[in-house]
Write a protein that holds these residues in place. Structure first.
Motif, PDB file in Angstrom:
ATOM      1  N   ALA A  38      13.408  30.941 -23.216  1.00 53.66           N
ATOM      2  CA  ALA A  38      12.165  30.196 -23.018  1.00 53.66           C
ATOM      3  C   ALA A  38      12.410  28.695 -23.042  1.00 53.66           C
ATOM      4  CB  ALA A  38      11.150  30.587 -24.092  1.00 53.66           C
ATOM      5  N   VAL A  39      13.287  28.253 -23.946  1.00 53.20           N
ATOM      6  CA  VAL A  39      13.637  26.829 -24.006  1.00 53.20           C
ATOM      7  C   VAL A  39      14.367  26.409 -22.736  1.00 53.20           C
ATOM      8  CG1 VAL A  39      15.023  25.095 -25.221  1.00 53.20           C
ATOM      9  CG2 VAL A  39      13.687  26.754 -26.514  1.00 53.20           C
ATOM     10  N   GLY A  40      15.323  27.230 -22.293  1.00 50.29           N
ATOM     11  CA  GLY A  40      16.071  26.905 -21.084  1.00 50.29           C
ATOM     12  C   GLY A  40      15.196  26.833 -19.854  1.00 50.29           C
ATOM     13  N   ALA A  41      14.148  27.654 -19.808  1.00 49.44           N
ATOM     14  CA  ALA A  41      13.281  27.698 -18.628  1.00 49.44           C
ATOM     15  C   ALA A  41      12.225  26.609 -18.626  1.00 49.44           C
ATOM     16  CB  ALA A  41      12.611  29.066 -18.535  1.00 49.44           C
ATOM     17  N   THR A  42      11.772  26.191 -19.822  1.00 49.64           N
ATOM     18  CA  THR A  42      10.621  25.271 -19.872  1.00 49.64           C
ATOM     19  C   THR A  42      10.894  23.940 -20.561  1.00 49.64           C
ATOM     20  OG1 THR A  42       9.816  26.200 -21.981  1.00 49.64           O
ATOM     21  CG2 THR A  42       9.071  27.266 -19.938  1.00 49.64           C
ATOM     22  N   ARG A  43      12.025  23.788 -21.247  1.00 48.40           N
ATOM     23  CA  ARG A  43      12.231  22.578 -22.045  1.00 48.40           C
ATOM     24  C   ARG A  43      13.535  21.838 -21.699  1.00 48.40           C
ATOM     25  NH1 ARG A  43       7.698  23.762 -23.122  1.00 48.40           N
ATOM     26  NH2 ARG A  43       6.670  23.783 -25.176  1.00 48.40           N
ATOM     27  N   ARG A  44      14.055  22.011 -20.502  1.00 49.72           N
ATOM     28  CA  ARG A  44      15.306  21.333 -20.150  1.00 49.72           C
ATOM     29  C   ARG A  44      15.204  19.811 -20.230  1.00 49.72           C
ATOM     30  NH1 ARG A  44      18.016  24.793 -15.141  1.00 49.72           N
ATOM     31  NH2 ARG A  44      18.271  26.760 -16.307  1.00 49.72           N
ATOM     32  N   PRO A  45      14.144  19.185 -19.691  1.00 47.38           N
ATOM     33  CA  PRO A  45      14.042  17.722 -19.819  1.00 47.38           C
ATOM     34  C   PRO A  45      14.013  17.267 -21.285  1.00 47.38           C
ATOM     35  CG  PRO A  45      12.510  18.543 -18.168  1.00 47.38           C
ATOM     36  CD  PRO A  45      13.050  19.750 -18.880  1.00 47.38           C
ATOM     37  N   GLU A  46      13.324  18.042 -22.130  1.00 44.56           N
ATOM     38  CA  GLU A  46      13.265  17.682 -23.551  1.00 44.56           C
ATOM     39  C   GLU A  46      14.637  17.789 -24.206  1.00 44.56           C
ATOM     40  OE1 GLU A  46      10.787  18.846 -27.609  1.00 44.56           O
ATOM     41  OE2 GLU A  46      10.752  20.176 -25.881  1.00 44.56           O
ATOM     42  N   LEU A  47      15.402  18.829 -23.847  1.00 39.89           N
ATOM     43  CA  LEU A  47      16.748  18.987 -24.401  1.00 39.89           C
ATOM     44  C   LEU A  47      17.637  17.811 -24.010  1.00 39.89           C
ATOM     45  CD1 LEU A  47      17.426  22.792 -23.857  1.00 39.89           C
ATOM     46  CD2 LEU A  47      17.226  21.611 -26.044  1.00 39.89           C
ATOM     47  N   THR A  48      17.525  17.367 -22.749  1.00 40.20           N
ATOM     48  CA  THR A  48      18.316  16.229 -22.284  1.00 40.20           C
ATOM     49  C   THR A  48      17.935  14.964 -23.038  1.00 40.20           C
ATOM     50  OG1 THR A  48      18.480  17.220 -20.085  1.00 40.20           O
ATOM     51  CG2 THR A  48      18.973  14.863 -20.271  1.00 40.20           C
ATOM     52  N   LYS A  49      16.639  14.758 -23.217  1.00 37.67           N
ATOM     53  CA  LYS A  49      16.147  13.579 -23.923  1.00 37.67           C
ATOM     54  C   LYS A  49      16.496  13.619 -25.408  1.00 37.67           C
ATOM     55  CE  LYS A  49      11.896  10.941 -24.722  1.00 37.67           C
ATOM     56  NZ  LYS A  49      10.419  10.907 -24.497  1.00 37.67           N
ATOM     57  N   LEU A  50      16.601  14.818 -25.944  1.00 40.15           N
ATOM     58  CA  LEU A  50      16.861  14.966 -27.380  1.00 40.15           C
ATOM     59  C   LEU A  50      18.197  14.359 -27.776  1.00 40.15           C
ATOM     60  CD1 LEU A  50      15.498  16.256 -29.881  1.00 40.15           C
ATOM     61  CD2 LEU A  50      16.762  18.339 -29.390  1.00 40.15           C
ATOM     62  N   GLY A  51      19.231  14.585 -26.958  1.00 42.98           N
ATOM     63  CA  GLY A  51      20.544  14.003 -27.238  1.00 42.98           C
ATOM     64  C   GLY A  51      21.228  14.664 -28.425  1.00 42.98           C
ATOM     65  N   TRP A  52      22.451  14.221 -28.685  1.00 46.25           N
ATOM     66  CA  TRP A  52      23.222  14.871 -29.738  1.00 46.25           C
ATOM     67  C   TRP A  52      22.662  14.584 -31.123  1.00 46.25           C
ATOM     68  CZ3 TRP A  52      25.703  12.361 -33.707  1.00 46.25           C
ATOM     69  CH2 TRP A  52      25.909  10.984 -33.564  1.00 46.25           C
ATOM     70  N   ARG A  53      22.056  13.399 -31.296  1.00 47.29           N
ATOM     71  CA  ARG A  53      21.481  13.077 -32.606  1.00 47.29           C
ATOM     72  C   ARG A  53      20.308  14.001 -32.924  1.00 47.29           C
ATOM     73  NH1 ARG A  53      23.082   8.129 -34.759  1.00 47.29           N
ATOM     74  NH2 ARG A  53      24.302   6.814 -33.339  1.00 47.29           N
ATOM     75  N   GLY A  54      19.467  14.249 -31.931  1.00 45.84           N
ATOM     76  CA  GLY A  54      18.339  15.146 -32.142  1.00 45.84           C
ATOM     77  C   GLY A  54      18.783  16.570 -32.401  1.00 45.84           C
ATOM     78  N   VAL A  55      19.788  17.005 -31.641  1.00 51.48           N
ATOM     79  CA  VAL A  55      20.326  18.352 -31.852  1.00 51.48           C
ATOM     80  C   VAL A  55      20.916  18.472 -33.252  1.00 51.48           C
ATOM     81  CG1 VAL A  55      22.084  20.001 -31.118  1.00 51.48           C
ATOM     82  CG2 VAL A  55      20.750  18.760 -29.402  1.00 51.48           C
ATOM     83  N   LEU A  56      21.631  17.422 -33.693  1.00 54.87           N
ATOM     84  CA  LEU A  56      22.219  17.434 -35.033  1.00 54.87           C
ATOM     85  C   LEU A  56      21.131  17.509 -36.098  1.00 54.87           C
ATOM     86  CD1 LEU A  56      24.653  17.180 -36.920  1.00 54.87           C
ATOM     87  CD2 LEU A  56      24.460  14.687 -36.721  1.00 54.87           C
ATOM     88  N   ALA A  57      20.023  16.775 -35.909  1.00 59.19           N
ATOM     89  CA  ALA A  57      18.927  16.813 -36.876  1.00 59.19           C
ATOM     90  C   ALA A  57      18.334  18.216 -36.968  1.00 59.19           C
ATOM     91  CB  ALA A  57      17.853  15.800 -36.492  1.00 59.19           C
ATOM     92  N   CYS A  58      18.160  18.868 -35.817  1.00 59.35           N
ATOM     93  CA  CYS A  58      17.657  20.250 -35.817  1.00 59.35           C
ATOM     94  C   CYS A  58      18.649  21.186 -36.503  1.00 59.35           C
ATOM     95  CB  CYS A  58      17.424  20.725 -34.387  1.00 59.35           C
ATOM     96  SG  CYS A  58      16.083  19.884 -33.505  1.00 59.35           S
ATOM     97  N   ALA A  59      19.949  20.937 -36.274  1.00 56.91           N
ATOM     98  CA  ALA A  59      20.979  21.781 -36.880  1.00 56.91           C
ATOM     99  C   ALA A  59      21.024  21.603 -38.397  1.00 56.91           C
ATOM    100  CB  ALA A  59      22.345  21.456 -36.270  1.00 56.91           C
ATOM    101  N   LEU A  60      20.780  20.378 -38.871  1.00 52.02           N
ATOM    102  CA  LEU A  60      20.744  20.155 -40.323  1.00 52.02           C
ATOM    103  C   LEU A  60      19.580  20.924 -40.955  1.00 52.02           C
ATOM    104  CD1 LEU A  60      21.562  16.341 -40.591  1.00 52.02           C
ATOM    105  CD2 LEU A  60      22.989  18.258 -41.338  1.00 52.02           C
ATOM    106  N   ALA A  61      18.454  20.942 -40.262  1.00 56.71           N
ATOM    107  CA  ALA A  61      17.335  21.760 -40.743  1.00 56.71           C
ATOM    108  C   ALA A  61      17.730  23.232 -40.760  1.00 56.71           C
ATOM    109  CB  ALA A  61      16.102  21.541 -39.860  1.00 56.71           C
ATOM    110  N   GLY A  62      18.501  23.648 -39.744  1.00 56.93           N
ATOM    111  CA  GLY A  62      18.985  25.029 -39.696  1.00 56.93           C
ATOM    112  C   GLY A  62      19.913  25.347 -40.852  1.00 56.93           C
ATOM    113  N   ALA A  63      20.722  24.361 -41.265  1.00 56.76           N
ATOM    114  CA  ALA A  63      21.616  24.564 -42.413  1.00 56.76           C
ATOM    115  C   ALA A  63      20.806  24.788 -43.687  1.00 56.76           C
ATOM    116  CB  ALA A  63      22.543  23.368 -42.569  1.00 56.76           C
ATOM    117  N   ALA A  64      19.732  23.999 -43.848  1.00 53.18           N
ATOM    118  CA  ALA A  64      18.868  24.188 -45.017  1.00 53.18           C
ATOM    119  C   ALA A  64      18.156  25.535 -44.941  1.00 53.18           C
ATOM    120  CB  ALA A  64      17.847  23.051 -45.095  1.00 53.18           C
ATOM    121  N   LEU A  65      17.762  25.932 -43.734  1.00 52.26           N
ATOM    122  CA  LEU A  65      17.116  27.238 -43.567  1.00 52.26           C
ATOM    123  C   LEU A  65      18.084  28.369 -43.910  1.00 52.26           C
ATOM    124  CD1 LEU A  65      14.554  28.733 -42.657  1.00 52.26           C
ATOM    125  CD2 LEU A  65      15.478  28.728 -40.326  1.00 52.26           C
TER     126      LEU A  65
END
Length: 288
Positions: A38-65
């Protein structure tokens, strides 16, 4: 519907004939697998804009989860469903203490709620300590799960201010699953060869508490005050206890009940008192 969905989590964990860490891994892995397309089909521009810093922030939340699931899921195997659910519900208490560490002032009513919740936790865990060392270990794991849930929310609060829930949860659940997989492999946890009923229970956890329950609470936040949603989350405690009693025959011990009741009251006071904190926060946190 959302309360019923999340209330089924602890009973399903207790029912599933699989190692606790494996259950934690599979429910996140299945959820990430469902969300990724669903993300790949509808959120590609957002993923590009997110960048590695945004992905890392989401991953840190995943580590806490991963820390949250890695402690709370085992707790439902060690202690009673009622105790595990009530003690992990102390998350708002930990959230308030994290806010204090970030320099925010806690209203007096919040401190009152924290004191009541702590007193309830002491009574409930003290009852289990006198009854069973295994149950007491489960109580401590559930408290750790509540703490890690608060850390997860604190990380996610900033990310969600600029990232859609779909993108955030997809990356977060994926990172959580990867970390739990590493722990399972390193610890020799069995990840397969379960009976069909266990796989059905894990799928039910993914569809119910993981995707349906929390998603419906997040949807409700667009129309209902966050404080109201947080209080409704506490209905998971009696809901899980009722399901555990009707389905698995788990009757809460008499010595636990006063402490668990006091704990829930204390957490409710914290949530209601946090209204004043919310006014100081630019982006009120969503449901986890």
């Amino acid at each position: 519907m959302a309360v019923l969905a999340i209330s089924s989590s602890a009973p399903l964990i207790a029912y599933a004939a699989a190692p606790a860490l494996a259950i934690a891994f599979w429910r996140n892995a299945f959820a990430a697998t469902v969300l990724a397309p669903a993300v790949g089909a509808t959120r590609r521009p957002e993923l590009t804009k997110l960048g590695w810093r945004g992905v890392l922030a989401c991953a840190l939340a995943g580590a806490a989860l991963a820390g949250h699931f890695g402690t709370w899921v085992p707790s439902a195997k060690y202690t009673s469903i009622a105790a595990a659910t009530a003690l992990v519900a102390t998350q708002p208490v930990w959230q308030g203490l994290i806010a204090l560490a970030q320099g925010r002032r806690l209203p007096g009513v919040v401190w009152t709620g924290i004191a009541v919740a702590i007193a309830g936790a002491v009574v409930a865990t003290g009852s289990d300590f006198a009854t069973s060392g295994r149950a007491f270990t489960g109580d401590l794991l559930a408290l750790a799960g509540g703490l890690m849930g608060a850390v997860y929310t604190a990380f996610g609060e900033r990310v969600r201010a600029t990232t859609s829930t779909l993108t955030y949860t997809s990356i977060c659940y994926g990172a959580c699953a990867v970390l739990l997989l590493i722990v399972c492999v390193a610890g020799g946890v069995r990840l397969h060869s379960y009976p069909a009923t266990t796989w059905l229970a894990i799928l039910a956890m993914t569809a119910g508490p993981q995707l349906l329950g929390h998603s419906m609470f997040n949807y409700a936040l667009q129309r209902v005050a966050a404080t109201t949603v947080s209080v409704l989350f506490l209905l998971e405690v009696p809901g899980a206890a009722l399901l555990g009693w009707l389905w698995l025959g788990q009757t809460p011990r008499g010595g636990q009940l006063p402490g668990l009741g006091l704990l829930v009251v204390g957490v409710a006071i914290v949530v209601l008192g946090a209204r004043r904190l919310m006014r100081l926060s630019p982006t009120p946190p969503e449901g986890a």
